[in-house]
Design an enzyme around this catalytic site. Structure first.
Site, PDB file in Angstrom:
ATOM      1  N   ARG A 116       0.885  -1.182   0.000  1.00  0.00           N
ATOM      2  CA  ARG A 116       0.000   0.000   0.000  1.00  0.00           C
ATOM      3  C   ARG A 116       0.918   1.226   0.000  1.00  0.00           C
ATOM      4  O   ARG A 116       1.637   1.481   0.981  1.00  0.00           O
ATOM      5  CB  ARG A 116      -0.909   0.005   1.224  1.00  0.00           C
ATOM      6  CG  ARG A 116      -1.589   1.349   1.428  1.00  0.00           C
ATOM      7  CD  ARG A 116      -2.723   1.303   2.414  1.00  0.00           C
ATOM      8  NE  ARG A 116      -3.870   0.607   1.846  1.00  0.00           N
ATOM      9  CZ  ARG A 116      -5.107   0.668   2.342  1.00  0.00           C
ATOM     10  NH1 ARG A 116      -5.351   1.375   3.431  1.00  0.00           N
ATOM     11  NH2 ARG A 116      -6.095   0.006   1.772  1.00  0.00           N
ATOM     12  N   HIS A 143      -7.221   1.036  -6.453  1.00  0.00           N
ATOM     13  CA  HIS A 143      -7.436   0.127  -5.326  1.00  0.00           C
ATOM     14  C   HIS A 143      -8.145  -1.125  -5.872  1.00  0.00           C
ATOM     15  O   HIS A 143      -9.309  -1.397  -5.556  1.00  0.00           O
ATOM     16  CB  HIS A 143      -8.290   0.823  -4.261  1.00  0.00           C
ATOM     17  CG  HIS A 143      -8.267   0.158  -2.917  1.00  0.00           C
ATOM     18  ND1 HIS A 143      -7.499  -0.955  -2.638  1.00  0.00           N
ATOM     19  CD2 HIS A 143      -8.938   0.443  -1.767  1.00  0.00           C
ATOM     20  CE1 HIS A 143      -7.694  -1.310  -1.379  1.00  0.00           C
ATOM     21  NE2 HIS A 143      -8.563  -0.479  -0.827  1.00  0.00           N
ATOM     22  N   GLN A 146      -9.986  -3.809  -3.620  1.00  0.00           N
ATOM     23  CA  GLN A 146     -11.283  -3.349  -3.118  1.00  0.00           C
ATOM     24  C   GLN A 146     -12.379  -3.597  -4.150  1.00  0.00           C
ATOM     25  O   GLN A 146     -13.418  -4.192  -3.847  1.00  0.00           O
ATOM     26  CB  GLN A 146     -11.196  -1.839  -2.806  1.00  0.00           C
ATOM     27  CG  GLN A 146     -12.497  -1.235  -2.349  1.00  0.00           C
ATOM     28  CD  GLN A 146     -12.926  -1.760  -0.991  1.00  0.00           C
ATOM     29  OE1 GLN A 146     -12.155  -1.697  -0.052  1.00  0.00           O
ATOM     30  NE2 GLN A 146     -14.139  -2.272  -0.882  1.00  0.00           N
ATOM     31  N   ASP A 235     -17.146   6.854  -1.455  1.00  0.00           N
ATOM     32  CA  ASP A 235     -15.842   6.746  -0.790  1.00  0.00           C
ATOM     33  C   ASP A 235     -15.649   8.069  -0.045  1.00  0.00           C
ATOM     34  O   ASP A 235     -16.380   9.049  -0.305  1.00  0.00           O
ATOM     35  CB  ASP A 235     -14.767   6.549  -1.888  1.00  0.00           C
ATOM     36  CG  ASP A 235     -13.347   6.420  -1.358  1.00  0.00           C
ATOM     37  OD1 ASP A 235     -13.166   6.237  -0.132  1.00  0.00           O
ATOM     38  OD2 ASP A 235     -12.402   6.500  -2.177  1.00  0.00           O
ATOM     39  N   CYS A 275     -16.452   1.657   0.369  1.00  0.00           N
ATOM     40  CA  CYS A 275     -15.249   0.846   0.611  1.00  0.00           C
ATOM     41  C   CYS A 275     -14.823   0.880   2.076  1.00  0.00           C
ATOM     42  O   CYS A 275     -14.083  -0.001   2.510  1.00  0.00           O
ATOM     43  CB  CYS A 275     -14.119   1.319  -0.291  1.00  0.00           C
ATOM     44  SG  CYS A 275     -13.774   3.085  -0.134  1.00  0.00           S
ATOM     45  N   ARG A 303     -13.470  -8.846   1.273  1.00  0.00           N
ATOM     46  CA  ARG A 303     -12.046  -8.574   1.017  1.00  0.00           C
ATOM     47  C   ARG A 303     -11.236  -9.808   1.395  1.00  0.00           C
ATOM     48  O   ARG A 303     -10.311 -10.209   0.695  1.00  0.00           O
ATOM     49  CB  ARG A 303     -11.563  -7.364   1.852  1.00  0.00           C
ATOM     50  CG  ARG A 303     -12.170  -6.022   1.479  1.00  0.00           C
ATOM     51  CD  ARG A 303     -11.647  -5.497   0.162  1.00  0.00           C
ATOM     52  NE  ARG A 303     -10.198  -5.383   0.127  1.00  0.00           N
ATOM     53  CZ  ARG A 303      -9.484  -4.368   0.625  1.00  0.00           C
ATOM     54  NH1 ARG A 303     -10.099  -3.343   1.174  1.00  0.00           N
ATOM     55  NH2 ARG A 303      -8.155  -4.338   0.534  1.00  0.00           N
TER      56      ARG A 303
HETATM   57  N1  NVA Z   1      -9.915   6.831  -1.365  1.00  0.00           N
HETATM   58  C1  NVA Z   1      -9.611   6.316  -0.052  1.00  0.00           C
HETATM   59  C2  NVA Z   1      -9.826   4.842  -0.002  1.00  0.00           C
HETATM   60  C3  NVA Z   1      -9.634   4.199   1.340  1.00  0.00           C
HETATM   61  C4  NVA Z   1      -9.810   2.722   1.303  1.00  0.00           C
HETATM   62  C5  NVA Z   1      -8.191   6.662   0.293  1.00  0.00           C
HETATM   63  O1  NVA Z   1      -7.315   6.545  -0.583  1.00  0.00           O
HETATM   64  O2  NVA Z   1      -7.937   7.072   1.427  1.00  0.00           O
HETATM   65  N1   CP Z   2     -11.201  -0.260   2.270  1.00  0.00           N
HETATM   66  C1   CP Z   2      -9.957  -0.321   2.743  1.00  0.00           C
HETATM   67  O1   CP Z   2      -8.995  -0.560   1.989  1.00  0.00           O
HETATM   68  O2   CP Z   2      -9.833  -0.154   4.074  1.00  0.00           O
HETATM   69  P1   CP Z   2      -8.484   0.131   4.856  1.00  0.00           P
HETATM   70  O3   CP Z   2      -7.959   1.448   4.367  1.00  0.00           O
HETATM   71  O4   CP Z   2      -8.849   0.154   6.310  1.00  0.00           O
HETATM   72  O5   CP Z   2      -7.505  -0.975   4.554  1.00  0.00           O
END
Ligand code: NVA
Ligand code: CP
Length: 338
Positions: A116, A143, A146, A235, A275, A303
């Site tokens: 990540r 992502h 997801q 989101d 998400c 997930r």
């Molecule tokens: N768009 C959000 C998704 C979190 C799972 C982020 O990047 O923070």
């Molecule tokens: N939806 C998701 O990826 O959650 P986290 O950011 O908590 O991993």
């Protein structure tokens, strides 16, 4: 993904996004996810199903996470493997050591890398230099884990149908980008209702449109967008790394909240997805989040199952292939009997 390999003698498989998958491979993965999920629910049968036995996965998190980290770590454990958690900051990805050196080093120890990261180019760098599969656990661009779990959730619930209307209300950021990528593979009607200036990635949008598989629209009026929708998705308005823009985003995104009034404009049987993490009262109201049309926690649970399936596909392809051969044989036998 069945990625064309560039830098190693033996082919490896990555999952950085949807671009190198096709519709059949996605359906295969969903069928395997159903199998993995069923196996877990019937605990006794789960024992002895250890397709990741003796395998280790290095997980690099340069951003916060709850679902992704827990579902990957738990999934790897349940499949008989071992996950090593690394903080991107503390290992100094790209600062203490180059991305190339880290990718090569982790390839000597581990069987896969889950990452990540902020900049998508860094995960591409890991993929280029690692000789083991690399899985995208979210970048600023996309992502895919997801959206794979989201689409599986619709498939599992028999909500998925060709041409269905999925309306994403909110920011044209990483999650929306992955939906757009998916629209280049599976046929549905995707509408993104976002404020002007918060558009999705142009290259992904153009590539998905060029495939001609789905109708993809970008609009700026949420009420108009959700008319006749089968799925409403949202989101957070401020993603990880954008915290400096909170005040401005709260103001600009205000009309883009999924609440009861907006939901009433969709089909009566429409489902609501998010998400997570969710900011109740911002992009979604509590009444909708906790209401009967919400399938948000199912998405989050899935997930785990989908990523377990993905890990087996990437790390133990023999096991994965064996399942599909048996599956095909059983289906053929059923047809003969019928
Ligand atoms: N768009 C959000 C998704 C979190 C799972 C982020 O990047 O923070
Ligand atoms: N939806 C998701 O990826 O959650 P986290 O950011 O908590 O991993």
């Amino acid at each position: 993904m069945e990625v064309v390999q560039t830098n190693t003698a033996t082919a490896k498989r990555d999952f950085l996004g949807f671009s190198t998958l096709d519709a059949n491979k996605i359906i295969e993965l969903f069928d395997y996810s159903l199998f993995v999920k069923k196996k877990r629910k019937g605990n006794a049968a789960e024992k002895g199903f250890l397709p990741l036995r003796d395998k280790t996965v290095a997980m690099i998190f340069s951003k916060p996470s709850l679902r992704t980290r827990v579902s990957f770590e738990l999934g790897i454990h349940e499949l008989g493997g071992y996950a090593i958690n690394l903080d991107g900051q503390s290992i100094g990805l790209g600062s203490r050591e180059s991305v190339e050196d880290i990718a090569k080093l982790l390839s000597r120890y581990n069987d896969a890398i889950v990452a990540r990261l902020h900049d998508h180019a860094v995960i591409e760098g890991l993929s280029e230099h690692a000789s083991i599969p690399v899985i995208n656990a979210l970048t600023d661009l996309s992502h895919p884990c997801q959206v794979l779990a989201d689409a599986f959730t619709l498939y599992e619930k028999s909500i998925w149908k060709e041409g269905m209307k999925i309306v994403f209300v909110g920011d044209g950021n990483n999650v929306a980008n992955s939906w757009i990528e998916l629209a280049g593979l599976l046929p549905f009607h995707f509408v993104l209702a976002c404020p002007k200036g918060y558009m999705p990635n142009h290259e992904l949008l153009n590539a998905a449109r060029a495939k001609g598989i789905s109708k993809i629209e970008i609009v700026h009026d949420p009420k108009e967008a959700v008319a006749n929708a089968d799925v409403l998705y949202t989101d957070v308005w401020t993603s990880m790394g954008q915290e400096g823009e909170i005040a401005e985003r709260l103001r600009i995104f205000k009309p883009f909240q999924i609440n009861s009034a907006l939901l009433a404009e969709a089909k009566p049987e429409a489902v609501v997805m998010h998400c997570m993490p969710a900011h109740r009262g911002e992009e979604i109201s509590s009444e909708v989040m906790d209401g009967p049309q919400s399938i948000i926690l199912d998405q989050a649970e899935n997930r785990l199952h989908v990523q377990k399936a993905l890990l087996v596909k990437l790390l133990n392809h023999e096991e994965y292939r064996k399942f599909h051969l048996t599956h095909r044989l059983l289906n053929a036998a059923k047809k003969i009997k019928a």
